[in-house]
Motif scaffolding. Structure first.
Motif, short mmCIF file in Angstrom:
data_model
loop_
_atom_site.label_atom_id
_atom_site.label_comp_id
_atom_site.label_asym_id
_atom_site.label_seq_id
_atom_site.Cartn_x
_atom_site.Cartn_y
_atom_site.Cartn_z
N ALA A 261 2.67 -4.71 2.85
CA ALA A 261 1.81 -5.43 3.78
C ALA A 261 2.06 -6.93 3.71
CB ALA A 261 0.35 -5.12 3.50
N PHE B 198 0.88 -1.18 0.00
CA PHE B 198 0.00 0.00 0.00
C PHE B 198 0.91 1.22 0.00
CE2 PHE B 198 -2.49 -3.22 2.32
CZ PHE B 198 -3.61 -3.28 1.51
N ASN C 12 -0.57 -8.22 15.36
CA ASN C 12 -1.40 -7.19 14.74
C ASN C 12 -0.65 -6.51 13.60
OD1 ASN C 12 -2.47 -6.85 17.92
ND2 ASN C 12 -3.97 -6.97 16.32
N GLY C 13 -1.35 -6.31 12.51
CA GLY C 13 -0.74 -5.61 11.38
C GLY C 13 0.20 -6.47 10.58
N ALA C 14 0.19 -7.80 10.81
CA ALA C 14 1.13 -8.68 10.10
C ALA C 14 0.75 -8.86 8.64
CB ALA C 14 1.17 -10.04 10.80
N GLY C 15 -0.53 -8.66 8.32
CA GLY C 15 -0.96 -8.82 6.93
C GLY C 15 -1.94 -9.96 6.72
N LYS C 16 -2.53 -10.45 7.81
CA LYS C 16 -3.42 -11.61 7.70
C LYS C 16 -4.71 -11.26 6.95
CE LYS C 16 -3.62 -11.92 12.20
NZ LYS C 16 -2.84 -10.73 12.57
N THR C 17 -5.35 -10.16 7.37
CA THR C 17 -6.59 -9.77 6.71
C THR C 17 -6.33 -9.41 5.25
OG1 THR C 17 -7.51 -9.00 8.79
CG2 THR C 17 -8.53 -8.16 6.80
N THR C 18 -5.19 -8.77 5.01
CA THR C 18 -4.81 -8.43 3.64
C THR C 18 -4.79 -9.68 2.76
OG1 THR C 18 -3.49 -6.60 4.48
CG2 THR C 18 -3.02 -7.32 2.24
N GLN D 155 -13.45 -9.48 9.83
CA GLN D 155 -12.92 -9.23 11.17
C GLN D 155 -13.79 -8.20 11.92
OE1 GLN D 155 -8.85 -8.06 11.04
NE2 GLN D 155 -8.72 -7.59 13.21
N HIS E 106 -6.44 -14.88 16.82
CA HIS E 106 -5.47 -14.52 17.84
C HIS E 106 -5.54 -15.44 19.05
CE1 HIS E 106 -3.58 -11.00 16.20
NE2 HIS E 106 -4.73 -10.43 15.93
N GLU F 191 -10.80 -13.92 12.34
CA GLU F 191 -10.93 -13.73 13.80
C GLU F 191 -12.36 -13.94 14.30
OE1 GLU F 191 -8.84 -10.51 15.55
OE2 GLU F 191 -7.24 -10.54 14.05
N LEU G 98 4.20 0.94 1.93
CA LEU G 98 4.14 -0.10 2.96
C LEU G 98 3.96 -1.49 2.35
CD1 LEU G 98 3.51 -0.46 6.25
CD2 LEU G 98 1.25 -0.93 5.30
N1 LIG Z 1 -6.71 -0.93 2.40
C1 LIG Z 1 -5.54 -0.62 2.98
N2 LIG Z 1 -4.91 0.53 2.67
C2 LIG Z 1 -3.73 0.85 3.24
N3 LIG Z 1 -3.11 0.09 4.14
C3 LIG Z 1 -3.68 -1.07 4.51
C4 LIG Z 1 -4.93 -1.48 3.95
N4 LIG Z 1 -5.28 -2.67 4.49
C5 LIG Z 1 -4.27 -2.99 5.34
N5 LIG Z 1 -3.32 -2.04 5.36
C6 LIG Z 1 -2.09 -2.08 6.15
O1 LIG Z 1 -1.46 -3.32 5.89
C7 LIG Z 1 -0.92 -3.85 7.09
C8 LIG Z 1 -1.49 -5.23 7.33
O2 LIG Z 1 -2.84 -5.08 7.71
P1 LIG Z 1 -3.80 -6.31 7.98
O3 LIG Z 1 -5.15 -5.75 8.23
O4 LIG Z 1 -3.67 -7.30 6.91
O5 LIG Z 1 -3.20 -6.89 9.33
P2 LIG Z 1 -3.72 -8.09 10.22
O6 LIG Z 1 -2.66 -9.10 10.25
O7 LIG Z 1 -5.05 -8.53 9.78
O8 LIG Z 1 -3.80 -7.39 11.64
P3 LIG Z 1 -4.89 -7.59 12.81
O9 LIG Z 1 -4.46 -8.78 13.59
O10 LIG Z 1 -4.77 -6.35 13.61
O11 LIG Z 1 -6.20 -7.76 12.17
C9 LIG Z 1 -1.23 -2.86 8.20
O12 LIG Z 1 -0.09 -2.06 8.40
C10 LIG Z 1 -2.37 -2.06 7.64
O13 LIG Z 1 -2.34 -0.75 8.15
#
Ligand SMILES: Nc1ncnc2c1ncn2[C@@H]1O[C@H](COP(=O)(O)OP(=O)(O)OP(=O)(O)O)[C@@H](O)[C@H]1O
Ligand SMILES: [Mg+2]
Lengths: 253, 313
Positions: free
Chosen positions: A17, A12, A37-43, A84, A208, A176, A15
């Motif tokens: 992700a 992004f 948190n923020g590892a990129g799982k939801t991405t 989530q 988690h 989650e 960044l």
């Molecule tokens: N649509 C987006 N635009 C910009 N940045 C994003 C977007 N989606 C995710 N990110 C960034 O990508 C990184 C990974 O986010 P992600 O949501 O995948 O984390 P996660 O592993 O699901 O965390 P959590 O456990 O908190 O849900 C984070 O730094 C987040 O800020």
């Protein structure tokens, strides 16, 4: 191999992700994805379901390329997800929410709906009955007339699972599902996930709650700062020094 | 009887019906959560298509009106493809712009007669009274003049159309397509993730709204002798939107009630006509502050259902 990710990256802006993530999901297994948190799982889920495209890499499902497919097409192919941050259709009843999930497996259009043709009525009846069965399965009362948004939190999470199941997926992606649940609810959820597996479905679970992950998953993958740092059985993951350092260690310390 | 059925009251009732039909049109576009302000433009396309067909090409009215509606809905599909990529305020601005474009085109085309508009449109009323006379109906029939009878019949036709549209919307709501609309309105990307082709259904709702606006346009052209580009300027769009703001857009009855109130109100306020717009403004600000969901919402229905349900036990 049903779902295959090959060197998938997503950034992004500046960044990163996710970087060069590869994995395979086999039919019928329960795969856990853990990471801070923020590892990129939801991405990862967003990439698989076509919410946005990867910056690089390939995603295939049963040999079919998922790249460039709109989310509804991915769902039609047999991948469904939960969110989530719960995203139910808040003002619709629980039953209607699940019936919406059946959309891509049903046909009746405007004309048939207007005149309630025999075929349409049959389809509606079948859809309703199936939705009621799914509500029963996840443990949400079937005949609630109030909006889904008025359900307690845990019920809303379960309702999202029922809605995803209504799309008749082969792989269900749960983001989650135990968040905000108490111990009893989480235990019920564990049984539900197991039951979904026995229904012949494949489950990918972001969670988690380590207890849940270690108890329910056949295989666990660990993501940290957008990179896959480990993969293995729950027992192996618990022993892995990298994981302990990056993730579990942090929690213990 | 004559008092109640005087031409003035009947005329108002006819306008209430046409506006209620326009209310259904905005309800349909809003049912997927699209704020489209193109309804006056679609109405204009319907009205002009219809008027040109009847005045210049000699089409019968009952054919011209649906053709006008179809023309409007075809146009909505053409502009819908690019426009529905936009959401919220951007879609509103784009569709409002579309309405203005239609107005300017109509103003400059020869076939639409420019600023002069099209006059001498055969009205439904005169058509029907001619028909009645040719059936040998006496000048006075059951105490009613031919004019009254024919206006009543026009009113009946409009009521039937409205009833059908309400039936259509209610049936739609409780069907697969209606659920898809509601899901998109609630959360578009969640709906897409649940397997709904959101582009298709948004376009469908848009085209249905345009179809009905086009039909309302055709009807209104054949209720007065004359249509001009001014009839379909943006104030008309705002008026239609207000039906939904006042009545609510959760249920089809909302905009219909809104249309009823906002069509009757100016007539009731005729004596205070200088303050009319002020009263409108006050009414809407009050609505926004105290009841932003409009007069009729899903909760209203739930509330009365449970109340009446309990009362009957
Ligand atoms: N649509 C987006 N635009 C910009 N940045 C994003 C977007 N989606 C995710 N990110 C960034 O990508 C990184 C990974 O986010 P992600 O949501 O995948 O984390 P996660 O592993 O699901 O965390 P959590 O456990 O908190 O849900 C984070 O730094 C987040 O800020
Ligand atoms: Mg996440």
């Amino acid at each position: 191999m049903t779902l295959v990710l090959d060197q998938v990256s997503k950034s992004f802006g500046g960044l990163a992700a996710l970087s060069n993530v590869s994995f395979k999901v086999t039919e019928g297994e329960i795969v856990g994805i853990i990471g801070p948190n923020g590892a990129g799982k939801t991405t990862l889920f967003n990439l698989i379901t076509g919410i946005f495209p990867p910056t690089a890499g390939k995603i295939t499902y049963q040999g079919k390329d998922l790249l460039g497919l709109r989310p509804y097409k991915v769902t039609e192919l047999g991948l469904a997800r939960t969110f989530q941050n719960i995203r139910l259709f808040g003002h619709l009843s629980p039953l209607d929410n699940v019936m919406v999930g059946a959309h891509c497996r049903t046909k009746a259009g405007v004309w048939k709906g207007l005149w309630r043709t025999p075929a349409q009525r049959k389809e509606e009846k079948a859809t309703r009955e199936r939705a009621q069965t799914l509500l029963k399965l996840v443990g949400v009362e079937e005949d609630i007339d109030s909006p889904a948004s008025s359900l307690p939190y845990g019920q809303q999470r379960r309702l999202e699972i029922a809605r995803a199941l209504a799309t008749e997926p082969e792989i269900i992606l749960l983001d989650e599902p135990a968040a905000g649940m108490n111990e009893n609810e989480t235990d019920d959820l564990r049984l539900l996930i197991k039951k979904i597996q026995t229904m012949g479905k494949t489950v990918v679970l972001i969670e988690h709650d380590m207890n849940l992950v270690m108890n329910v998953c056949d295989r666990v993958m660990v993501i940290n700062f957008g990179q896959m740092i480990a993969e293995g059985t729950p027992a192996e993951i618990q022993q892995n020094p990298l994981v302990i350092e990056a993730y579990l260690g942090r929690e213990e310390g | 009887m004559d008092m109640l059925l005087n031409q003035y009251y009947l005329q108002i009732a006819v306008f209430v019906m046409v506006n209620a039909i326009l209310g259904v049109s905005i309800y349909l576009t809003l049912s997927t959560g699209q704020l489209s302000l193109g309804n006056a433009g679609f109405m204009s396309i319907g009205a002009y298509t219809c008027a040109i067909l009847t005045v210049k090409a000699g089409f019968p009215v009952y054919l011209a009106i649906p053709i006008g509606g179809i023309a409007a809905s075809l146009m909505s599909i053409i502009i819908g493809f690019p426009a529905l990529r936009l959401t919220g305020i951007y879609l509103a601005i784009a569709t409002l712009g579309f309405g203005e474009v239609v107005r300017v085109i109509v103003l400059n085309l020869k076939i639409t007669n420019g600023a002069l508009g099209i006059s001498g449109i055969p009205t439904l009323g005169t058509k029907i009274s001619k028909m009645l006379s040719s059936f040998g109906l006496p000048q006075k029939f059951g105490g009613l003049s031919v004019q009254q009878t024919s206006t009543l019949l026009v009113l009946l036709i409009l009521v039937l159309i409205l009833v059908f549209l309400v039936f259509f919307c209610v049936r739609l709501n409780r069907s697969r397509v209606g659920r898809a609309f509601a899901a998109i309105k609630a959360d578009e990307s969640a709906a897409e993730a649940m397997g709904i082709n959101t582009t298709y259904y948004k376009l469908l709702a848009f085209a249905l709204g345009a179809l009905i606006a086009g039909i309302a346009g055709g009807l209104s052209a054949h209720l007065t002798f004359f249509i001009g580009p001014k009839d379909f300027a943006y104030h008309r769009t705002v008026e239609i939107l207000l039906y939904a703001v006042l009545g609510g857009s959760d249920l089809v009855f909302g905009p219909i009630v809104g249309a009823l109130i906002l069509t009757l109100l100016p007539e009731l306020l005729r004596s205070a006509s200088n303050y009319r717009l002020m009263i409108y403004g006050a009414l809407l600000v009050t609505m926004m502050a105290f009841r932003p969901q409009g007069l009729i919402s899903e909760e209203t229905v739930r509330f009365w259902k449970s109340k009446l349900g309990r009362g009957s036990k």
